[in-house]
Design a protein around this motif. Structure first.
Motif, mmCIF file in Angstrom:
data_model
loop_
_atom_site.group_PDB
_atom_site.id
_atom_site.type_symbol
_atom_site.label_atom_id
_atom_site.label_comp_id
_atom_site.label_asym_id
_atom_site.label_seq_id
_atom_site.Cartn_x
_atom_site.Cartn_y
_atom_site.Cartn_z
ATOM 1 N N ARG A 196 0.890 -1.021 0.091
ATOM 2 C CA ARG A 196 -0.266 0.001 0.086
ATOM 3 C C ARG A 196 0.816 1.407 0.005
ATOM 4 N N THR A 198 0.500 5.402 0.526
ATOM 5 C CA THR A 198 -0.193 6.565 0.920
ATOM 6 C C THR A 198 0.681 7.820 0.456
ATOM 7 N N LEU A 275 -10.628 12.269 -7.555
ATOM 8 C CA LEU A 275 -9.002 12.398 -7.549
ATOM 9 C C LEU A 275 -8.572 13.243 -8.287
ATOM 10 N N ARG A 303 -5.118 0.617 -7.570
ATOM 11 C CA ARG A 303 -5.879 0.329 -6.352
ATOM 12 C C ARG A 303 -5.141 0.216 -4.595
ATOM 13 N N ASP A 306 -3.377 5.447 -2.268
ATOM 14 C CA ASP A 306 -4.152 6.435 -1.519
ATOM 15 C C ASP A 306 -3.478 7.675 -1.691
ATOM 16 N N VAL A 308 -3.606 11.389 -0.161
ATOM 17 C CA VAL A 308 -4.194 12.304 0.853
ATOM 18 C C VAL A 308 -3.723 13.776 0.395
ATOM 19 N N SER A 326 -6.839 12.446 8.471
ATOM 20 C CA SER A 326 -7.059 11.139 7.988
ATOM 21 C C SER A 326 -5.912 10.349 8.474
ATOM 22 N N ALA A 328 -3.196 6.413 8.461
ATOM 23 C CA ALA A 328 -2.816 5.286 7.706
ATOM 24 C C ALA A 328 -1.692 4.585 8.626
#
Length: 517
Positions: A196, A198, A275, A303, A306, A308, A326, A328
């Motif tokens: 992932r 971020t 986005l 996918r 992310d 931010v 937010s 993560a």
């Protein structure tokens, strides 16, 4: 190495600026010099930045010395490894190896008014030099923001310019902080491999397509066989950028068409309206450096990514918290947060005629005569100094102009004869800086509505040159002695050795008559 080595010239740094200065010294017949480098090899920025995807955003044939053309660039935009190899080649071709002193980080350099020389303390011993050329560059010392809780983060943390190649990002949860020139190269390079990603984005950049391609064997062979084709290619690339300068410096409104092209580039890759809204800048294109990438936007649509639209505000254990609240969970934090550009650390280590450091002299903002000489620091010159940066072209062009200035500076010292130093007059420095700042007022970098690394803590643009490279080359072709005080050793018996002042109230005798005052 001798315990103390005296040289005619000491060059600080072995990137493009330092190696270029070394080559120019040899071409001017000066062989009594050293290049002091804190690392274990040459390359400067292109040695330190080895992150995945690292490459130049200036075409290869323009991002190289005019006196050392390379017909064998493999791509139109070169990667880090090719640029570093080029700099190693320059060091070998021009016989610079005997002058290099690695592991010689400068800890302090102090002006000796009696001897008219610089005393230099380094990690590899003591040196002294009649002239110092500071080529440490503005992109040499990474800047990591003070984030609450960062010290207690148990995962991996590093800056893009200090990439930890021993840490495997595959399968990890990674926070990428920043969306500048490094980040837009790192993101698409690591996105396919991490679990992932971020991305913390304070301000979205303007991104144009990167029209990059491999340069074929036939094309390279043509450049080797007919060197004038390499020069012609470089000249064409230079000319295009010279023609673009007025839009940045005088007519920012003309950049509207470029904005439409950039937005179209985004729309092709990013179909999600939410986005796209996050990624759309609210300032004039060019206010920050226009970035080039054909893979950044596609990577952000994957996918496992992310975005931010907020800066990193806090770290709580393994949790990163954005300014918008937010959060993560991450295993590693990578900072692409730039460098100490307007507050270069080397300035803390340079002590001038009045005992003040260069940092103290520049506390209200950097300024130097023709981007090279600071008042109160005799026989000290900087390469890529204040207001010598470019927003749309190759810094190598500016470096070569400053090397012309350095060469004439040394010629003037020889003409004056004997032990002598030149110190930029405060009035001359102020007049030059006032002119630069006046021209800066209408540029896109000052009027575009953004906060960029070009601006110092006072909001002044002390980084960019507000004109063409041709104008800067004319301004630095020759040293105007009327802009300098000429300093000679104190006369015997004048008491200067016991702390008495010279003619101008400072150690050493200064003469205005010699410079037409």
């Amino acid at each position: 190495m001798a315990q103390h080595e005296h040289v005619r010239v000491a060059v600080i740094g072995s990137g493009f600026g330092g190696l270029g200065a070394a080559v120019r010294l040899r071409r001017e017949g000066v062989t009594d010099f050293v290049v002091l480098e804190r690392a274990a090899g040459v390359g400067g920025t292109w040695r330190d930045n080895s992150y995945p995807g690292c490459a130049c955003d200036v075409p290869s044939h323009l991002y190289s010395f005019s006196f050392a053309p390379n017909p064998d660039w493999p791509r139109t935009f070169s990667g880090q490894e090719h640029i570093r190899a080029y700099l190693e080649h320059v060091a070998d071709t021009f016989g610079l190896r005997p002058h290099l002193r690695f592991g010689a980080e400068v800890r302090r350099m102090t002006w000796d008014a009696r001897q008219l020389r610089w005393d230099i303390e380094t990690a590899a011993g003591a040196f002294s030099a009649d002239v110092v050329v500071s080529a440490t560059g503005p992109l040499s010392d990474p800047k990591i923001p003070a984030i609450p809780g960062l010290d207690s983060f148990e995962g991996e943390v590093f800056h893009s310019a200090r990439w930890n190649h021993d840490y495997d990002l595959r399968g990890k949860r990674v926070a990428m902080v920043g969306t500048g020139a490094s980040a837009i190269q790192i993101v698409p390079a690591i996105q396919p491999h991490v679990a992932r990603l971020t991305l913390f984005q304070r301000t979205p950049p303007w991104v144009m397509p990167r029209v990059d391609r491999a340069i074929g064997a036939a094309e390279r062979g043509l450049h080797r066989a007919l060197p004038f084709t390499t020069r012609a290619r470089r000249g064409l690339l230079w000319g295009i950028r010279e023609l673009q300068v007025q839009a940045f410096t005088k007519h920012p409104d003309e950049l509207g068409l470029v904005e439409k092209l950039a937005l179209r580039n985004m729309a092709r890759a990013v179909k999600d309206p939410a986005l796209r809204a996050k990624l759309t800048p609210d300032y004039r294109i060019g206010c920050k450096r226009i970035l080039l990438s054909s893979t950044y936007y596609p990577a952000l649509t994957r996918r496992n990514v992310d975005v931010v639209a907020s800066g990193l505000a806090e770290v709580r254990g393994s949790t990163v918290v954005a300014a918008d609240g937010s959060t993560a969970e991450v295993d590693a934090i990578v900072f692409g947060t730039g460098f100490h550009v307007t507050d270069m650390p080397i300035a803390e280590r340079v002590v001038g005629v009045d005992g003040r450091t260069l940092a103290e002299t520049w506390k209200d903002g950097m300024q130097a005569l023709r981007g090279a000489s600071a008042a109160g620091f005799p026989n000290w010159m900087t390469i890529i100094g204040p207001n010598t940066g470019l927003g749309n072209s190759s810094m190598i062009l500016m470096i070569e102009s400053q090397l012309n200035y350095l060469a004439d500076y040394l010629r003037q010292l020889r003409v004056l004869g004997g032990r002598v130093a030149l110190d930029a007059r405060p009035g001359a420095v102020a007049a030059w800086n006032d002119k630069v700042q006046e021209r800066m007022r209408r540029t896109v970098w000052n009027t575009g509505g953004c906060t960029s690394w070009y601006l110092d803590a006072n909001g002044r643009n002390t980084t960019i040159w507000p004109g063409t490279t041709t104008e800067f080359r004319r301004a630095t072709q020759r040293v105007d002695l009327a802009e300098y005080d000429v300093i000679r050793p104190p006369l015997a018996g004048d008491g200067a050795g016991d702390g008495a002042a010279g003619e101008a109230g400072e150690p050493g005798a200064r003469s205005g008559a010699e410079v037409g005052a």
